[in-house]
Design an enzyme around this catalytic site. Sequence first.
Site, PDB file in Angstrom:
ATOM      1  N   GLN A 151       3.704   9.783   0.855  1.00 14.26           N
ATOM      2  CA  GLN A 151       4.938   8.989   0.789  1.00 14.26           C
ATOM      3  C   GLN A 151       5.728   9.238  -0.484  1.00 14.26           C
ATOM      4  O   GLN A 151       6.870   8.795  -0.605  1.00 14.26           O
ATOM      5  CB  GLN A 151       4.620   7.498   0.943  1.00 14.26           C
ATOM      6  N   GLY A 186       0.844  -1.194   0.000  1.00 13.46           N
ATOM      7  CA  GLY A 186       0.000   0.000   0.000  1.00 13.46           C
ATOM      8  C   GLY A 186       0.875   1.238   0.000  1.00 13.46           C
ATOM      9  O   GLY A 186       2.051   1.175   0.373  1.00 13.46           O
ATOM     10  N   HIS A 192      -4.314   1.916   7.381  1.00 18.27           N
ATOM     11  CA  HIS A 192      -2.932   2.391   7.517  1.00 18.27           C
ATOM     12  C   HIS A 192      -2.686   3.573   6.567  1.00 18.27           C
ATOM     13  O   HIS A 192      -2.139   4.606   6.964  1.00 18.27           O
ATOM     14  CB  HIS A 192      -1.975   1.228   7.215  1.00 18.27           C
ATOM     15  N   GLU A 193      -3.133   3.417   5.312  1.00 19.49           N
ATOM     16  CA  GLU A 193      -2.900   4.483   4.316  1.00 19.49           C
ATOM     17  C   GLU A 193      -3.735   5.721   4.638  1.00 19.49           C
ATOM     18  O   GLU A 193      -3.290   6.848   4.433  1.00 19.49           O
ATOM     19  CB  GLU A 193      -3.196   3.978   2.895  1.00 19.49           C
ATOM     20  N   CYS A 209       6.022  -0.082   7.531  1.00 19.08           N
ATOM     21  CA  CYS A 209       5.725   1.094   6.713  1.00 19.08           C
ATOM     22  C   CYS A 209       6.953   1.419   5.875  1.00 19.08           C
ATOM     23  O   CYS A 209       8.064   1.476   6.413  1.00 19.08           O
ATOM     24  CB  CYS A 209       5.371   2.277   7.609  1.00 19.08           C
ATOM     25  N   LEU A 210       6.757   1.608   4.589  1.00 14.17           N
ATOM     26  CA  LEU A 210       7.891   1.907   3.703  1.00 14.17           C
ATOM     27  C   LEU A 210       8.599   3.201   4.109  1.00 14.17           C
ATOM     28  O   LEU A 210       9.765   3.392   3.800  1.00 14.17           O
ATOM     29  CB  LEU A 210       7.420   2.009   2.245  1.00 14.17           C
ATOM     30  N   HIS A 231      -1.978   7.839   6.996  1.00 11.68           N
ATOM     31  CA  HIS A 231      -0.968   8.683   6.335  1.00 11.68           C
ATOM     32  C   HIS A 231      -1.578  10.006   5.872  1.00 11.68           C
ATOM     33  O   HIS A 231      -0.941  11.051   5.951  1.00 11.68           O
ATOM     34  CB  HIS A 231      -0.385   7.964   5.110  1.00 11.68           C
TER      35      HIS A 231
HETATM   36 CO    CO Z   1       2.947   3.496   5.769  1.00 16.53          CO
END
Ligand code: CO
Length: 161
Positions: free
Chosen positions: A51, A46, A130-131, A88-89, A134
């Site tokens: 990001q 995701g 989660h997204e 998380c990236l 963000h």
């Molecule tokens: Co994330």
Amino acid sequence: MGTIEITKLGSAVLRKKSRSVGDERERICALLDKMAKVMYANKGVGLAAPQVGVDERVIIFDAGDGLVEIINPEIEHAEGSARSSEGCLSIPGAAVDVARAASIAVKGLNRDFEPVKFSLGGLPARIVQHELDHLNGVLIIDYLSFLKRKVFEKKWRKSSR
Ligand code: CO
């Protein structure tokens, strides 16, 4: 292309509340394409626009059943609770146990700016929550206890990411 394209913890855009998107198809389609490229290149499931440095309400995910893109996502309905570890990236190395709704109904727009709605459970429901976090400037480390978070942040500052 590598993780270099992903905005990392410490970057201001990750802490901003993202703006709703107006009907600017060309620009948003280009953003969606870029996000997919970055997500797949980094083996993510995701990604949210902040990001890639963009403070707009756009998310994508692929839990193994193909790419889903949602513009201006909103959770209409949430049910149950499930706890699981998330990464998380934007915060390589972090793994945080997060309690999320077990199933959700999320609505928004697709890349043609047509209304879409998804009923999700399991991993897709977790990813979307989660997204969405963000888009509101919330990161998984915010779910850590105060002490654990301080320890993590100290470690993070020490490492030269
Ligand atoms: Co994330």
